[in-house]
Design a protein around this motif. Structure first.
Motif, PDB file in Angstrom:
ATOM      1  N   VAL A   1       0.843  -1.193   0.000  1.00  0.00           N
ATOM      2  CA  VAL A   1       0.000   0.000   0.000  1.00  0.00           C
ATOM      3  C   VAL A   1       0.882   1.248   0.000  1.00  0.00           C
ATOM      4  CG1 VAL A   1      -1.999  -1.067   1.108  1.00  0.00           C
ATOM      5  CG2 VAL A   1      -0.218  -0.044   2.513  1.00  0.00           C
ATOM      6  N   LEU A   2       0.302   2.353  -0.464  1.00  0.00           N
ATOM      7  CA  LEU A   2       0.998   3.633  -0.509  1.00  0.00           C
ATOM      8  C   LEU A   2       0.140   4.695   0.175  1.00  0.00           C
ATOM      9  CD1 LEU A   2       2.112   3.544  -4.254  1.00  0.00           C
ATOM     10  CD2 LEU A   2       3.556   3.154  -2.279  1.00  0.00           C
ATOM     11  N   THR A   3       0.795   5.644   0.808  1.00  0.00           N
ATOM     12  CA  THR A   3       0.112   6.774   1.427  1.00  0.00           C
ATOM     13  C   THR A   3       0.291   8.004   0.534  1.00  0.00           C
ATOM     14  OG1 THR A   3       2.075   7.486   2.638  1.00  0.00           O
ATOM     15  CG2 THR A   3       0.631   5.884   3.745  1.00  0.00           C
ATOM     16  N   ILE A   4      -0.348   9.093   0.905  1.00  0.00           N
ATOM     17  CA  ILE A   4      -0.177  10.355   0.180  1.00  0.00           C
ATOM     18  C   ILE A   4       1.299  10.764   0.205  1.00  0.00           C
ATOM     19  CG2 ILE A   4      -0.766  12.815   0.135  1.00  0.00           C
ATOM     20  CD1 ILE A   4      -3.164  11.140  -0.593  1.00  0.00           C
ATOM     21  N   ALA A   5       1.962  10.585   1.339  1.00  0.00           N
ATOM     22  CA  ALA A   5       3.386  10.923   1.451  1.00  0.00           C
ATOM     23  C   ALA A   5       4.221  10.066   0.504  1.00  0.00           C
ATOM     24  CB  ALA A   5       3.860  10.754   2.887  1.00  0.00           C
ATOM     25  N   ASP A   6       3.879   8.774   0.378  1.00  0.00           N
ATOM     26  CA  ASP A   6       4.586   7.905  -0.564  1.00  0.00           C
ATOM     27  C   ASP A   6       4.388   8.377  -1.997  1.00  0.00           C
ATOM     28  OD1 ASP A   6       5.448   6.181   1.491  1.00  0.00           O
ATOM     29  OD2 ASP A   6       3.601   5.004   1.365  1.00  0.00           O
ATOM     30  N   LEU A   7       3.164   8.758  -2.332  1.00  0.00           N
ATOM     31  CA  LEU A   7       2.877   9.253  -3.681  1.00  0.00           C
ATOM     32  C   LEU A   7       3.616  10.559  -3.944  1.00  0.00           C
ATOM     33  CD1 LEU A   7      -0.942   8.516  -3.936  1.00  0.00           C
ATOM     34  CD2 LEU A   7       0.931   7.245  -4.985  1.00  0.00           C
ATOM     35  N   SER A   8       3.709  11.395  -2.930  1.00  0.00           N
ATOM     36  CA  SER A   8       4.432  12.654  -3.053  1.00  0.00           C
ATOM     37  C   SER A   8       5.896  12.404  -3.409  1.00  0.00           C
ATOM     38  CB  SER A   8       4.324  13.429  -1.741  1.00  0.00           C
ATOM     39  OG  SER A   8       5.064  14.600  -1.797  1.00  0.00           O
ATOM     40  N   THR A   9       6.510  11.453  -2.754  1.00  0.00           N
ATOM     41  CA  THR A   9       7.894  11.095  -3.039  1.00  0.00           C
ATOM     42  C   THR A   9       8.009  10.436  -4.414  1.00  0.00           C
ATOM     43  OG1 THR A   9       8.310  10.755  -0.697  1.00  0.00           O
ATOM     44  CG2 THR A   9       9.863   9.737  -2.228  1.00  0.00           C
ATOM     45  N   ARG A  10       7.121   9.527  -4.714  1.00  0.00           N
ATOM     46  CA  ARG A  10       7.144   8.777  -5.971  1.00  0.00           C
ATOM     47  C   ARG A  10       6.981   9.694  -7.180  1.00  0.00           C
ATOM     48  NH1 ARG A  10       6.117   3.401  -7.369  1.00  0.00           N
ATOM     49  NH2 ARG A  10       4.953   3.107  -9.301  1.00  0.00           N
ATOM     50  N   TRP A  11       6.075  10.666  -7.079  1.00  0.00           N
ATOM     51  CA  TRP A  11       5.765  11.539  -8.218  1.00  0.00           C
ATOM     52  C   TRP A  11       6.486  12.879  -8.153  1.00  0.00           C
ATOM     53  CZ3 TRP A  11      -0.220  10.675  -7.772  1.00  0.00           C
ATOM     54  CH2 TRP A  11      -0.532   9.386  -8.217  1.00  0.00           C
ATOM     55  N   LYS A  12       7.246  13.112  -7.085  1.00  0.00           N
ATOM     56  CA  LYS A  12       7.944  14.385  -6.891  1.00  0.00           C
ATOM     57  C   LYS A  12       6.967  15.551  -6.996  1.00  0.00           C
ATOM     58  CE  LYS A  12      12.232  12.478  -8.715  1.00  0.00           C
ATOM     59  NZ  LYS A  12      11.719  11.135  -8.941  1.00  0.00           N
ATOM     60  N   MET A  13       5.873  15.426  -6.268  1.00  0.00           N
ATOM     61  CA  MET A  13       4.835  16.457  -6.201  1.00  0.00           C
ATOM     62  C   MET A  13       4.554  16.752  -4.736  1.00  0.00           C
ATOM     63  SD  MET A  13       2.132  14.891  -8.966  1.00  0.00           S
ATOM     64  CE  MET A  13       0.962  16.220  -8.907  1.00  0.00           C
ATOM     65  N   SER A  14       3.988  17.918  -4.486  1.00  0.00           N
ATOM     66  CA  SER A  14       3.623  18.239  -3.108  1.00  0.00           C
ATOM     67  C   SER A  14       2.405  17.412  -2.687  1.00  0.00           C
ATOM     68  CB  SER A  14       3.295  19.730  -2.980  1.00  0.00           C
ATOM     69  OG  SER A  14       2.098  20.027  -3.673  1.00  0.00           O
ATOM     70  N   ARG A  15       2.249  17.228  -1.400  1.00  0.00           N
ATOM     71  CA  ARG A  15       1.071  16.508  -0.896  1.00  0.00           C
ATOM     72  C   ARG A  15      -0.205  17.257  -1.260  1.00  0.00           C
ATOM     73  NH1 ARG A  15       4.154  16.526   3.859  1.00  0.00           N
ATOM     74  NH2 ARG A  15       2.519  17.793   4.800  1.00  0.00           N
ATOM     75  N   GLN A  16      -0.124  18.585  -1.254  1.00  0.00           N
ATOM     76  CA  GLN A  16      -1.290  19.390  -1.598  1.00  0.00           C
ATOM     77  C   GLN A  16      -1.717  19.137  -3.039  1.00  0.00           C
ATOM     78  OE1 GLN A  16       1.490  20.532  -0.157  1.00  0.00           O
ATOM     79  NE2 GLN A  16       0.853  21.312   1.819  1.00  0.00           N
ATOM     80  N   ALA A  17      -0.759  19.024  -3.949  1.00  0.00           N
ATOM     81  CA  ALA A  17      -1.070  18.755  -5.360  1.00  0.00           C
ATOM     82  C   ALA A  17      -1.727  17.386  -5.509  1.00  0.00           C
ATOM     83  CB  ALA A  17       0.195  18.833  -6.207  1.00  0.00           C
ATOM     84  N   ILE A  18      -1.297  16.424  -4.724  1.00  0.00           N
ATOM     85  CA  ILE A  18      -1.887  15.090  -4.790  1.00  0.00           C
ATOM     86  C   ILE A  18      -3.306  15.110  -4.227  1.00  0.00           C
ATOM     87  CG2 ILE A  18      -1.694  12.709  -3.972  1.00  0.00           C
ATOM     88  CD1 ILE A  18       1.382  13.143  -4.230  1.00  0.00           C
ATOM     89  N   HIS A  19      -3.515  15.829  -3.131  1.00  0.00           N
ATOM     90  CA  HIS A  19      -4.869  15.959  -2.590  1.00  0.00           C
ATOM     91  C   HIS A  19      -5.798  16.602  -3.620  1.00  0.00           C
ATOM     92  CE1 HIS A  19      -4.522  14.522   1.521  1.00  0.00           C
ATOM     93  NE2 HIS A  19      -3.362  15.137   1.621  1.00  0.00           N
ATOM     94  N   LYS A  20      -5.299  17.602  -4.332  1.00  0.00           N
ATOM     95  CA  LYS A  20      -6.097  18.266  -5.374  1.00  0.00           C
ATOM     96  C   LYS A  20      -6.426  17.285  -6.495  1.00  0.00           C
ATOM     97  CE  LYS A  20      -6.114  22.280  -8.374  1.00  0.00           C
ATOM     98  NZ  LYS A  20      -5.370  23.428  -8.880  1.00  0.00           N
ATOM     99  N   LYS A  21      -5.438  16.503  -6.897  1.00  0.00           N
ATOM    100  CA  LYS A  21      -5.644  15.501  -7.949  1.00  0.00           C
ATOM    101  C   LYS A  21      -6.696  14.470  -7.523  1.00  0.00           C
ATOM    102  CE  LYS A  21      -2.218  14.354 -10.518  1.00  0.00           C
ATOM    103  NZ  LYS A  21      -2.827  14.952 -11.683  1.00  0.00           N
ATOM    104  N   ILE A  22      -6.670  14.061  -6.283  1.00  0.00           N
ATOM    105  CA  ILE A  22      -7.648  13.102  -5.771  1.00  0.00           C
ATOM    106  C   ILE A  22      -9.055  13.682  -5.855  1.00  0.00           C
ATOM    107  CG2 ILE A  22      -8.450  11.937  -3.678  1.00  0.00           C
ATOM    108  CD1 ILE A  22      -5.462  11.620  -2.920  1.00  0.00           C
ATOM    109  N   GLN A  23      -9.193  14.954  -5.513  1.00  0.00           N
ATOM    110  CA  GLN A  23     -10.504  15.602  -5.540  1.00  0.00           C
ATOM    111  C   GLN A  23     -11.013  15.824  -6.961  1.00  0.00           C
ATOM    112  OE1 GLN A  23      -9.875  19.198  -3.306  1.00  0.00           O
ATOM    113  NE2 GLN A  23     -10.309  18.212  -1.353  1.00  0.00           N
ATOM    114  N   GLU A  24     -10.113  16.169  -7.882  1.00  0.00           N
ATOM    115  CA  GLU A  24     -10.529  16.565  -9.230  1.00  0.00           C
ATOM    116  C   GLU A  24     -10.625  15.413 -10.220  1.00  0.00           C
ATOM    117  OE1 GLU A  24      -7.780  19.598 -10.361  1.00  0.00           O
ATOM    118  OE2 GLU A  24      -8.663  21.082  -9.019  1.00  0.00           O
ATOM    119  N   ASP A  25      -9.789  14.401 -10.070  1.00  0.00           N
ATOM    120  CA  ASP A  25      -9.742  13.307 -11.045  1.00  0.00           C
ATOM    121  C   ASP A  25     -10.654  12.165 -10.604  1.00  0.00           C
ATOM    122  OD1 ASP A  25      -9.142  11.396 -12.933  1.00  0.00           O
ATOM    123  OD2 ASP A  25      -6.974  11.560 -12.708  1.00  0.00           O
ATOM    124  N   LEU A  26     -11.741  11.985 -11.325  1.00  0.00           N
ATOM    125  CA  LEU A  26     -12.701  10.929 -10.978  1.00  0.00           C
ATOM    126  C   LEU A  26     -12.126   9.522 -11.162  1.00  0.00           C
ATOM    127  CD1 LEU A  26     -15.910  12.492 -12.558  1.00  0.00           C
ATOM    128  CD2 LEU A  26     -15.185  12.530 -10.159  1.00  0.00           C
TER     129      LEU A  26
END
Length: 94
Positions: free
Chosen positions: A17-42
Motif C-alpha cells: 500500500v501507498l500513502t499520500i506521502a509515498d505518492l508525493s515522493t514517488r511523483w515528486k509532487m507536493s502533498r497538496q497537489a496530490i490531494h487536489k488531484k484526488i478531488q478533481e480526477d474521478l
C-alpha cells in the motif's frame, strides 16, 4: 498471553500500500497537489483503507500502477514540465 509469531509467507501476502506521502515522493509532487488531484480526477483510485483516525489514506500499489500507465507525466518530471508548457502555449489557460 502467548503470541504466535507470524510466518514469513503470511507477511508477504499482505498487499503493498501507498500513502499520500509515498505518492508525493514517488511523483515528486507536493502533498497538496496530490490531494487536489484526488478531488478533481474521478479516475483516481479510491483508498482501500483510512487509518489513524481518518488522517491517512492507504492506496493499493497495483491500483496506483494502473493509474500511472495512462499518465506517464506523473513519474517523469521532465515530461510533466513539457506537458505543462505545451498546455500553457496552446491557450488552455487563457
Amino acid at each position: 498471553m502467548i503470541y504466535k509469531q507470524k510466518k514469513k509467507e503470511d507477511v508477504f501476502r499482505f498487499p503493498k500500500v501507498l500513502t499520500i506521502a509515498d505518492l508525493s515522493t514517488r511523483w515528486k509532487m507536493s502533498r497538496q497537489a496530490i490531494h487536489k488531484k484526488i478531488q478533481e480526477d474521478l479516475l483516481f483510485p479510491m483508498p482501500v483503507q483510512i487509518v489513524s483516525n481518518g488522517k491517512i489514506k492507504l492506496f493499493l500499489f497495483v491500483d496506483i500502477e494502473k493509474y500511472e500507465k495512462n499518465r506517464p507525466w506523473l513519474l517523469d518530471i521532465n515530461y510533466r514540465n513539457e506537458r505543462q508548457l505545451w498546455i500553457y502555449k496552446n491557450g488552455f489557460f487563457k
